[in-house]
Structure formats: structure tokens, C-alpha cells
Design an enzyme around this catalytic site. Structure first.
Site, short mmCIF file in Angstrom:
data_model
loop_
_atom_site.label_atom_id
_atom_site.label_comp_id
_atom_site.label_asym_id
_atom_site.label_seq_id
_atom_site.Cartn_x
_atom_site.Cartn_y
_atom_site.Cartn_z
N TRP A 1 0.76 -1.36 -0.07
CA TRP A 1 0.03 0.02 -0.07
C TRP A 1 0.99 1.14 -0.05
O TRP A 1 0.58 2.36 -0.69
CB TRP A 1 -1.09 0.09 1.02
CG TRP A 1 -2.03 -1.06 0.85
CD1 TRP A 1 -2.25 -2.16 1.49
CD2 TRP A 1 -2.73 -0.90 -0.17
NE1 TRP A 1 -3.24 -2.73 0.90
CE2 TRP A 1 -3.83 -2.26 -0.06
CE3 TRP A 1 -3.21 -0.13 -1.34
CZ2 TRP A 1 -4.92 -2.36 -1.00
CZ3 TRP A 1 -4.29 -0.36 -2.28
CH2 TRP A 1 -5.16 -1.55 -1.96
N ASP B 1 -2.21 6.50 6.19
CA ASP B 1 -3.14 5.61 5.63
C ASP B 1 -3.71 4.58 6.70
O ASP B 1 -3.11 3.69 6.89
CB ASP B 1 -2.62 4.94 4.42
CG ASP B 1 -3.85 4.06 3.72
OD1 ASP B 1 -4.85 4.05 4.43
OD2 ASP B 1 -3.41 3.40 2.64
N LYS C 1 -12.87 -1.91 5.99
CA LYS C 1 -12.01 -2.94 6.94
C LYS C 1 -12.93 -2.58 8.37
O LYS C 1 -13.29 -3.60 8.68
CB LYS C 1 -10.68 -2.62 6.81
CG LYS C 1 -9.89 -3.10 5.77
CD LYS C 1 -9.74 -2.19 4.56
CE LYS C 1 -9.30 -2.80 3.43
NZ LYS C 1 -8.27 -2.03 2.62
C1 PLP Z 1 -7.50 -1.56 1.40
C2 PLP Z 1 -6.68 -0.63 1.69
C3 PLP Z 1 -6.41 0.46 0.44
C4 PLP Z 1 -7.31 0.48 -0.66
O1 PLP Z 1 -8.29 0.81 -0.34
P1 PLP Z 1 -9.62 1.21 -1.45
O2 PLP Z 1 -10.88 1.72 -0.72
O3 PLP Z 1 -9.92 -0.13 -2.00
O4 PLP Z 1 -9.20 2.10 -2.30
C5 PLP Z 1 -5.42 1.41 0.95
N1 PLP Z 1 -4.53 1.31 1.67
C6 PLP Z 1 -4.63 0.33 2.73
C7 PLP Z 1 -3.63 0.41 4.02
C8 PLP Z 1 -5.63 -0.70 2.67
O5 PLP Z 1 -5.55 -1.54 3.66
#
Ligand code: PLP
Length: 360
Positions: A102, A172, A196
């Protein structure tokens, strides 16, 4: 009806109580005569839903009035571009920490808008560890420093908050938001895709310090301009109303579970049980350095890859779903977010022990 234990990394399991409440309210939200999905986002009813969700999120996460809370669309990935477009300002570039897949995606996207300085990389340890901050090559004139507190795919999680002085810290938190207490005041901006720990996919919650607003480049699409979104209460266009509503139900549920303190204790216990078992049992392995093992995403391998198919089939039969690891990593991964009950972790360990005994 039987609900399985869903270990999917995302979209992930939601609290059963939330789904039941949504079902209850599906056709007629509290006497309004309609579903939340059918409501005008400008109606009193929806504005109340939206404001309550924001208030509950602020309470839970401990977000002060110095920050705007935005309910945006396009998932966490759209923020990879939105952040540099809004925060680079007059600065040439930003600092990024690379701890896995990521981080790399965020770096690749930001590189299209400015000069990205990768201050540290987990590549030396094959992304099984977090580089010590004393080794980072940070710049005092960076527009911000970006990192990924929990790498959802690799299963590596920061055990510290980076120290960046006057450089705004951007993180993030997609896979670890609200999973334990966090000092939000240390950050310039936090973002999290909802699927999540918050609710349905597509929605992304952004917490941004107000003094960072108003610096977007001229070319920034209006829909990506934090100032515009903040000025319009996240309703510059039609927001993802139903996702926002469900997020609000999850926040209310979290409050009944002891908030982030309660979640932190539960999540630590769940993770410790699973890692302890993996470490105890020779048949399974997790490669991550102990201090940075993720509480949310637990990758593990079997002693013999040829048994992966049989392991997954047996797990499915017991209602332990989506344990297959990410295609880039292989093996297995158990995502044990807030809404995955402790009984689910117990059931998984039980199954893993049986499988190792029979096939190991
Ligand atoms: C799932 C995830 C993303 C991507 O999320 P989307 O909503 O599919 O764009 C980005 N960063 C992390 C750390 C993630 O777990």
C-alpha cells in the site's frame, strides 16, 4: 440462516448487530416512510444521520475541532492523488515511508504530482519489519510525511508514531482505524477506506487539520478539493448516503463495545492468541518481526504449500472463510478486524490445530 466467520481483508465482516439494525430499518427508517437509500441527502432526516455519524466518530477517535472530518468517495486509493494535490502547495515534494504494497501504491501516485523522497524502505527485511526512525532520511522542507501504519497485505504494523517536527504527518489508516486508542493530535491528516473497520466500500473518511485546507493546486478536481468538501459538509455532490448511514451504525456499535479502548484490549487479545499459537506450532509460520506484527491482518504459511488447497477447503467447510493469502504473498491471511469476534479466532485456532495434527 447461519453466519460464517469471514476473515476477508476487505470488504470485511460487519458487526451482526449493525446488519440486523439496518435490516430492521431498511424499508422505513424510524417512521419516515422510506429507506435511508431513498432519502434526499438534504432532508432533515439524512442530515441528522450524517451529523450523528460525524459526532460519534469524533467522540470515538478523539478528534478535536482543529480538524475537519470528511466523508468522501473513491476509496482510500483516490486519496493517493488527493493528498499531494491538496498538500504539496508551494513545496517541491513530500517524504514517504515504504513498508509494503500500500505504501508503494501511494508513492507511485504521488510521484505523478511532485517529487517523492522515499525516506526509508522495508525492502531490506523483505517487508517483515519497520525501519527504525533513526535511519530515515527525512527532509525538513517536505510538504508532509506519508506512511502506512498497518500494511494490510504484508501484516506489518508500526509500533510507534513517527516524529516529524513541523512537517505534517499523513497516514493511511484504512485497515487499523478505530482498532485501538490513537493520539490524533500528532497528525496533519488521517484517512481510511471504510471497508475494513468502518462500513461498506467506496466511502473514505478523511480527518484533516484545518490549517492544511485551502492549499490545493489549481488543477485539483473540485471533487478532490478538501476545502470545497469541508465547506459543504461533505455534500458538495450527493454523498454515499447509505454507506455513511451504515458507518454511523458501526460507530454506535463501537460505543456499546467500550469504544477504541475496548477494541484495543479485544484486538490485542485476539492477535496475541493467534500469533502465540502460530509460534507454538511448528507446522505454521509468520515471518514478521514480533514488535511489528499487525493486530488486524495475520499472514501465515503452512509447512508444506502443497497442503494449502486442503487447508482452505477444510476451513470453508467449517465456515471459516476467505483465509487465502494475497496473491502477491501466498500462504494464508486471517484478517481479524474489530467486527471479527474472539470466538472466530478461537474457532480458527481450533481448526488449525486439528489440521496440523492430521496432516502435519
Ligand atoms: C484496502 C486498503 C487500501 C485501498 O482501499 P480502497 O478503498 O480499495 O481504495 C489502501 N490502503 C490500505 C492500507 C488498505 O488496507
Amino acid at each position: 440462516m447461519s453466519r460464517a466467520y469471514n476473515f476477508c481483508a476487505g470488504p470485511a465482516t460487519l458487526p451482526e448487530a449493525v446488519l440486523k439494525q439496518a435490516r430492521e430499518e431498511m424499508l422505513d427508517w424510524r417512521g419516515s416512510g422510506m429507506s435511508v437509500m431513498e432519502m434526499s441527502h438534504r432532508s432533515d432526516e439524512f442530515v441528522e444521520i450524517a451529523e450523528t455519524a460525524e459526532r460519534d466518530f469524533r467522540d470515538l477517535a478523539g478528534v478535536s475541532d482543529d480538524y475537519a472530518v470528511l466523508f468522501m468517495q473513491g476509496g482510500a486509493s483516490s486519496q493517493f492523488a488527493t493528498i499531494p494535490l491538496n498538500l504539496l502547495g508551494e513545496k517541491a515534494g513530500a517524504d514517504y515511508v515504504n513498508t509494503g504494497i500500500w505504501s508503494k501504491k501511494a508513492i507511485a501516485e504521488a510521484s505523478r504530482y511532485g517529487e517523492v523522497n522515499v525516506v526509508a524502505s522495508g525492502a531490506d527485511s523483505n517487508f517483515t519489519s519497520i525501519p527504525d526512525q533513526s535511519t530515515w532520511n527525512t527532509r525538513a522542507d517536505a510538504a508532509y510525511l506519508h506512511y502506512t501504519p498497518n500494511e494490510t497485505i504484508g501484516g506489518v504494523e508500526f509500533d510507534f508514531i513517527p516524529e516529524t517536527g513541523d512537517v505534517p504527518l499523513v497516514a493511511d489508516f484504512s485497515s487499523s482505524i478505530l482498532s485501538r486508542p490513537l493520539d490524533v493530535s500528532r497528525f496533519g491528516l488521517i484517512y481510511a477506506g471504510a471497508q475494513k473497520n468502518i462500513g461498506p466500500s467506496g466511502l473514505v473518511v478523511v480527518v484533516v487539520r484545518k490549517d492544511l485546507l485551502g492549499k490545493a493546486r489549481d488543477i485539483t478536481p473540485t471533487m478532490m478539493n478538501y476545502q470545497v468538501i469541508a465547506d459543504n459538509g461533505s455534500m458538495y455532490n450527493t454523498p454515499a448516503t447509505y454507506s455513511w448511514y451504515l458507518a454511523g451504525l458501526v460507530f454506535q456499535w463501537l460505543k456499546t463495545q467500550g469504544g477504541v479502548e475496548g477494541m484495543g484490549q479485544l484486538n490485542e487479545r485476539k492477535a496475541r492468541k493467534l500469533y502465540d499459537f502460530i509460534d507454538r506450532c511448528d507446522f505454521y509460520a509468520n515471518p514478521i518481526e514480533a514488535r511489528c506484527r499487525s493486530w488486524m491482518n495475520v499472514p501465515f504459511t503452512l509447512a508444506d504449500d502443497a497442503l494449502n488447497g486442503a487447508f482452505l477447503k477444510g476451513a470453508d467447510e467449517r465456515g471459516l472463510l476467505n483465509l487465502k493469502g494475497h496473491r502477491s504473498v501466498g500462504g494464508m491471511r486471517a484478517s481479524i478486524y474489530n467486527a471479527l469476534p474472539e470466538a472466530g479466532v478461537d474457532a480458527l485456532i481450533d481448526y488449525m490445530a486439528n489440521f496440523a495434527e492430521e496432516r502435519g
